[in-house]
Write an enzyme that holds these catalytic residues in place. Structure first.
Site, PDB file in Angstrom:
ATOM      1  N   CYS A   3       0.174  -3.308 -15.594  1.00  0.00           N
ATOM      2  CA  CYS A   3      -1.005  -3.058 -16.442  1.00  0.00           C
ATOM      3  C   CYS A   3      -2.267  -3.539 -15.756  1.00  0.00           C
ATOM      4  CB  CYS A   3      -0.878  -3.759 -17.785  1.00  0.00           C
ATOM      5  SG  CYS A   3       0.565  -3.266 -18.696  1.00  0.00           S
ATOM      6  N   GLY A   4      -2.323  -3.447 -14.434  1.00  0.00           N
ATOM      7  CA  GLY A   4      -3.552  -3.735 -13.702  1.00  0.00           C
ATOM      8  C   GLY A   4      -4.510  -2.565 -13.863  1.00  0.00           C
ATOM      9  N   GLY A   5      -5.508  -2.505 -12.981  1.00  0.00           N
ATOM     10  CA  GLY A   5      -6.525  -1.461 -13.093  1.00  0.00           C
ATOM     11  C   GLY A   5      -5.940  -0.066 -13.110  1.00  0.00           C
TER      12      GLY A   5
ATOM     13  N   LYS B  23       3.376   0.643  -3.368  1.00  0.00           N
ATOM     14  CA  LYS B  23       3.924   0.897  -2.026  1.00  0.00           C
ATOM     15  C   LYS B  23       5.147   0.029  -1.713  1.00  0.00           C
ATOM     16  CE  LYS B  23      -0.312   0.263  -0.187  1.00  0.00           C
ATOM     17  NZ  LYS B  23      -1.286   0.724  -1.172  1.00  0.00           N
TER      18      LYS B  23
ATOM     19  N   VAL C 145      -0.219   6.670  -0.945  1.00  0.00           N
ATOM     20  CA  VAL C 145      -0.983   6.913   0.286  1.00  0.00           C
ATOM     21  C   VAL C 145      -2.236   7.718  -0.063  1.00  0.00           C
ATOM     22  CG1 VAL C 145      -0.986   7.972   2.575  1.00  0.00           C
ATOM     23  CG2 VAL C 145       1.134   6.980   1.669  1.00  0.00           C
TER      24      VAL C 145
ATOM     25  N   ALA D 226      -4.484   7.239  -2.340  1.00  0.00           N
ATOM     26  CA  ALA D 226      -4.709   7.354  -3.790  1.00  0.00           C
ATOM     27  C   ALA D 226      -4.325   8.756  -4.260  1.00  0.00           C
ATOM     28  CB  ALA D 226      -6.157   7.007  -4.142  1.00  0.00           C
TER      29      ALA D 226
ATOM     30  N   GLU E  68     -11.182  -6.378   0.312  1.00  0.00           N
ATOM     31  CA  GLU E  68     -10.488  -7.371  -0.511  1.00  0.00           C
ATOM     32  C   GLU E  68     -11.327  -8.652  -0.504  1.00  0.00           C
ATOM     33  OE1 GLU E  68      -7.522  -6.874  -2.157  1.00  0.00           O
ATOM     34  OE2 GLU E  68      -7.622  -4.786  -1.516  1.00  0.00           O
TER      35      GLU E  68
ATOM     36  N   ASP F  64      -1.967  -3.172   5.267  1.00  0.00           N
ATOM     37  CA  ASP F  64      -1.977  -2.177   4.195  1.00  0.00           C
ATOM     38  C   ASP F  64      -1.844  -0.768   4.780  1.00  0.00           C
ATOM     39  OD1 ASP F  64      -2.404  -1.475   1.340  1.00  0.00           O
ATOM     40  OD2 ASP F  64      -4.156  -0.457   2.170  1.00  0.00           O
TER      41      ASP F  64
ATOM     42  N   LYS G 279       1.328   2.192   4.497  1.00  0.00           N
ATOM     43  CA  LYS G 279       1.149   3.639   4.267  1.00  0.00           C
ATOM     44  C   LYS G 279       1.769   4.437   5.406  1.00  0.00           C
ATOM     45  CE  LYS G 279      -3.110   2.828   1.673  1.00  0.00           C
ATOM     46  NZ  LYS G 279      -4.579   2.706   1.765  1.00  0.00           N
TER      47      LYS G 279
ATOM     48  N   GLY H 127      -9.594   3.684  -5.472  1.00  0.00           N
ATOM     49  CA  GLY H 127     -10.237   3.681  -6.788  1.00  0.00           C
ATOM     50  C   GLY H 127      -9.203   3.886  -7.875  1.00  0.00           C
TER      51      GLY H 127
END
Lengths: 376, 376
Positions: free
Chosen positions: B11-13, B140, B166, B168, B224, B235, B239, B356
């Protein structure tokens, strides 16, 4: 192993390449648990079908023979002696296809695959949908017919795929469908969807005369035999209509503003291809050259694009920023810029070869695999 | 109306945005004949489920309250008094999820949706696949765990989607799957898959010092909290591993050559973020500046990319032609170049915002809609 019954309409370059892809992907598809069972193939004159469409199929040797026969310019009827199959003449073709569609559509499932360039398949496809079949199109004509036909063809949205109607195998339709289904509204589409016109516009940008660029494009095989078929913009308009309808616009070809790169008085009924190239086109060089120069002053370049935005659906030359995906386009690649809520300042861009039998047929094959879950 | 039962993990962004998208797309999805029935939502500490997962669901008012509560930084357990639901603590969470998966997986169907950033979901997802569920991932971690887990997660290829792992919501995974299923072999992938590093590399190309560019990026919210989490490349490596495995490479994170933009002696265990920004980074300015200048001599630019080709899978700075899709990249867009048989001279290019919550959640939602045919 899931078996998907296919009926192929159209044995031109794309249809034949599709058959070759199907044959060469046998082991790949087996690892994915799918077997494509071609139960029938037709062109505008004849239909060949497997002896029993419920259980048998046209085998790989037969499919490659279809390719060979059609490449030779012969009729499919030549195949009657080649292997286990039934051949039907044109008079029986439609009735037999409906017969197969009604028997297979709601039992084993059937995908009717249209790789033709004919408008005669429209009626068959719309009946096939009613009979429970899936339809896969590389043919633009059925989707650019009347709204009534369009509504019918997309009435079962999960059972239609038509990636290769726009930008050949480029993942344009699939990506737009993803965006639409996620509720991200598409505000604006701008696309260079003709490799020929993309090449022409980037060459005239370099200062070459239009007439010379078109001659070169023709000699490279980039254009139709009569380059006016490209320069008139109707092929791009057809793609624009398909995209606009995908976005929900209820319009027809008549609603699209199309800019032709040549005037009516240079049309095919007025002068021959040779006269057009040698006498007509050079008269247009100066005007295009001036437009290129004018755009350049404000950092812009000319591109022949479709623009779909709000109620606007236009096809023609636009001045676009040199420093944008479309402005940077060189050569014959297709490019589509998609502006949505998620892609608002910078568009989503899809770019690549948008023509060729290989990539067009690959797009059709990906569409076929994409509907496999609808088969029992 | 087809009803698709969903269980959301995280339940994050992204997870919250997904819930909001689901609620705001109700009428759109109704016109498509689909209803998304959220039967459970969990974070790392608690699980809330509808009273009877077979028939009921967490209603829209409840889902928006989930968003509100989590945005406040509160616990899901706060929802126990809000409406008809059951709340389970962490100790019961896994057992209850398995229980729901085993009851729904083979009856109404269930999609387990992982919008967390946790590696703890890996076991749950792999069991869910065994229990007949579909899985949809923005996370991921599960796909970059051991080969054993990967094999399990993709063992039912039609029942997994992971577009948003990958780039978004960019249609990268969907497009590669189309290409692969059509038998068009992918020879080479080159991608700028970090918006942060894309921005950094295009800014240093303009002659700005690396240290200043990173500080600006941090102040713009592009990095970050500790920019080393971006600059280290891990990161992007994750991907790259997901893409390489999609192409059939049987490798793990250890096999990927990763170039970090900072040396070990400037690592998080050695110096604070502030020290890194003010004292460490400026020491790297000269070397990057020299590399930019050297590349420029041969018409090339530096890009931080992943390259997957043959057995090669690398992440780091590459010199790429200035006049290529990646070379022309400016700002924080992601770009992927795909070279195949069909796209051999010019690649297929997919470009756009690759980060995003909105676009990531839109990608997850499109994935969910894409598996609807697997639901009864």
């Amino acid at each position: 192993m899931k078996k998907m019954a296919l009926l192929l309409m159209g044995c031109g370059g794309v249809g034949r390449q599709l058959l070759r892809h199907i044959v060469s992907c046998r082991s790949l598809h087996a690892t994915q648990g799918v077997h494509l069972r071609v139960v029938g193939v037709c062109d505008s004159k004849s239909l060949v079908v497997a002896p029993d469409a419920h259980t048998s199929e046209l085998d790989d040797k037969f499919l490659l023979e279809v390719c060979r026969v059609k490449e030779d310019g012969s009729s499919l009827s030549k195949l009657s002696g080649f292997g286990a199959c039934q051949v039907f003449a044109h008079s029986e073709l439609t009735a037999k296809v409906f017969n197969m569609a009604s028997h297979l559509g709601k039992s084993t499932g059937l995908a009717v695959v249209d790789c033709s360039a004919s408008s005669e398949t429209t009626e068959i496809l719309s009946r096939a949908i009613d009979l429970g079949c899936c339809i896969v199109l590389a043919n633009k004509k059925p989707l650019t017919a009347t709204m009534e036909y369009y509504d019918k063809l997309v009435s079962q949205p999960r059972r239609i795929r038509h990636e290769s109607t726009v930008g050949a195998g480029l993942p344009i339709i699939a990506s737009l469908n993803r965006i639409l289904s996620s509720g991200d509204p598409v505000h604006r589409l701008v696309g260079s969807l003709s490799g020929t016109l993309g090449y022409v516009m980037s060459e005239v940008e370099d200062g070459k005369p239009l007439s010379q660029v078109v001659k070169t494009a023709k000699s490279l095989g980039y254009t139709e035999p009569d380059p006016r078929d490209d320069l008139g913009g109707m092929d791009v308009a057809r793609k624009a209509l398909i995209l606009a309808r995908l976005l929900g616009r209820r319009i027809t070809m008549d609603s699209i503003k199309v800019e032709s790169l040549y005037p009516d008085e240079m049309g095919p009924t007025v002068m021959s291809v040779d006269d057009f190239l040698s006498k007509g086109l050079p008269l247009l060089d100066k005007s295009i050259c001036e437009r290129v120069a004018k755009a350049s002053v404000s950092g812009k370049v000319l591109r022949y694009v479709c623009v779909i935005e709000g109620t606007r659906c236009e096809v023609g030359i636009q001045e676009l920023p040199r420093d944008s995906p479309l402005g940077r386009l060189r050569g014959s690649d297709n490019v589509l810029e998609v502006y949505t809520r998620c892609y608002n300042k910078q568009p989503l861009v899809i770019q690549g070869a948008g023509a060729g039998n290989d990539t067009t047929a690959a797009g059709v094959l990906a569409d076929i695999l994409d509907i496999q879950d609808l088969f029992p």
